[in-house]
Design a protein around this motif. Structure first.
Motif, PDB file in Angstrom:
ATOM      1  N   ALA A  42      -4.659  -2.140   7.547  1.00 28.42           N
ATOM      2  CA  ALA A  42      -4.374  -0.958   7.149  1.00 28.42           C
ATOM      3  C   ALA A  42      -5.388  -0.282   6.626  1.00 28.42           C
ATOM      4  O   ALA A  42      -6.490  -0.930   5.915  1.00 28.42           O
ATOM      5  N   GLU A  43      -5.722   1.065   6.702  1.00 25.73           N
ATOM      6  CA  GLU A  43      -6.909   1.981   6.179  1.00 25.73           C
ATOM      7  C   GLU A  43      -6.488   2.179   4.766  1.00 25.73           C
ATOM      8  O   GLU A  43      -5.442   2.753   4.392  1.00 25.73           O
ATOM      9  N   VAL A  44      -7.506   1.954   3.791  1.00 28.83           N
ATOM     10  CA  VAL A  44      -7.562   2.316   2.535  1.00 28.83           C
ATOM     11  C   VAL A  44      -8.273   3.685   2.243  1.00 28.83           C
ATOM     12  O   VAL A  44      -9.471   3.801   2.945  1.00 28.83           O
ATOM     13  N   LYS A  45      -7.819   4.460   1.468  1.00 30.10           N
ATOM     14  CA  LYS A  45      -8.599   5.518   1.066  1.00 30.10           C
ATOM     15  C   LYS A  45      -8.343   6.123  -0.557  1.00 30.10           C
ATOM     16  O   LYS A  45      -7.464   5.457  -0.969  1.00 30.10           O
ATOM     17  N   PRO A  46      -9.226   6.768  -0.874  1.00 32.57           N
ATOM     18  CA  PRO A  46      -9.526   7.311  -2.314  1.00 32.57           C
ATOM     19  C   PRO A  46      -7.771   7.683  -2.762  1.00 32.57           C
ATOM     20  O   PRO A  46      -7.213   8.337  -2.055  1.00 32.57           O
ATOM     21  N   GLY A  47      -7.293   7.453  -3.814  1.00 36.49           N
ATOM     22  CA  GLY A  47      -5.941   8.056  -4.403  1.00 36.49           C
ATOM     23  C   GLY A  47      -4.763   6.948  -3.960  1.00 36.49           C
ATOM     24  O   GLY A  47      -3.779   7.079  -4.401  1.00 36.49           O
ATOM     25  N   LEU A  51       0.787  -1.171   0.131  1.00 34.81           N
ATOM     26  CA  LEU A  51       0.012  -0.150  -0.029  1.00 34.81           C
ATOM     27  C   LEU A  51       0.953   1.426   0.083  1.00 34.81           C
ATOM     28  O   LEU A  51       1.735   1.451   0.958  1.00 34.81           O
ATOM     29  N   ASN A  52       0.882   2.034  -1.128  1.00 40.32           N
ATOM     30  CA  ASN A  52       1.682   3.312  -1.071  1.00 40.32           C
ATOM     31  C   ASN A  52       3.286   2.722  -1.117  1.00 40.32           C
ATOM     32  O   ASN A  52       4.019   3.479  -0.371  1.00 40.32           O
ATOM     33  N   GLY A  53       3.638   1.664  -1.592  1.00 34.28           N
ATOM     34  CA  GLY A  53       5.021   1.476  -1.565  1.00 34.28           C
ATOM     35  C   GLY A  53       5.437   0.687  -0.326  1.00 34.28           C
ATOM     36  O   GLY A  53       6.614   0.025  -0.268  1.00 34.28           O
ATOM     37  N   ARG A  54       4.386   0.316   0.793  1.00 33.87           N
ATOM     38  CA  ARG A  54       4.976  -0.379   1.894  1.00 33.87           C
ATOM     39  C   ARG A  54       4.235  -1.661   1.952  1.00 33.87           C
ATOM     40  O   ARG A  54       3.087  -1.653   1.822  1.00 33.87           O
ATOM     41  N   VAL A  55       4.911  -2.485   2.378  1.00 31.27           N
ATOM     42  CA  VAL A  55       4.164  -4.058   2.709  1.00 31.27           C
ATOM     43  C   VAL A  55       2.975  -3.497   3.650  1.00 31.27           C
ATOM     44  O   VAL A  55       3.197  -2.890   4.926  1.00 31.27           O
TER      45      VAL A  55
END
Length: 97
Positions: free
Chosen positions: A39-44, A30-34
């Motif tokens: 983990a919280e996901v958001k638009p973008g 997620l965004n370059g990190r395992v």
């Protein structure tokens, strides 16, 4: 929304337990990190998944509220890159003669 729940609702994976196992095995970033399943996901957000012999990169477009229909699920993300990971020679079955 939790990553494992988003993966299930968006129908990227069929079951939430599978999404959870993928995160535990380090096959989701997620965004370059395992990422962990919690983990919280958001638009973008940028997700990279290893699905068998495929590496899929996608961008989260929306977070659903409640259940999502089969027709609406693809609108939750946009696939940016999808590539095949070559198999190692020992993975290939021997040729039949």
């Amino acid at each position: 929304m939790r990553l494992d729940k988003w993966l299930k609702l968006s129908r990227v994976v069929k079951r939430r337990t599978v999404a959870n196992e993928m995160c535990d095995q380090g096959r989701v970033t997620l965004n370059g990190r395992v990422a962990r399943a919690s983990a919280e996901v958001k638009p973008g957000d940028q997700l990279e998944l290893r699905l068998g012999y495929k590496q899929v990169s996608l961008r989260v477009e929306a977070i659903p509220v409640g259940q999502v229909s089969t027709k609406m699920a693809p609108e939750l993300y946009r696939i940016e890159r999808e590539e095949r990971i070559p198999r190692a020679e020992e993975d290939d079955p021997p040729l039949a003669r």
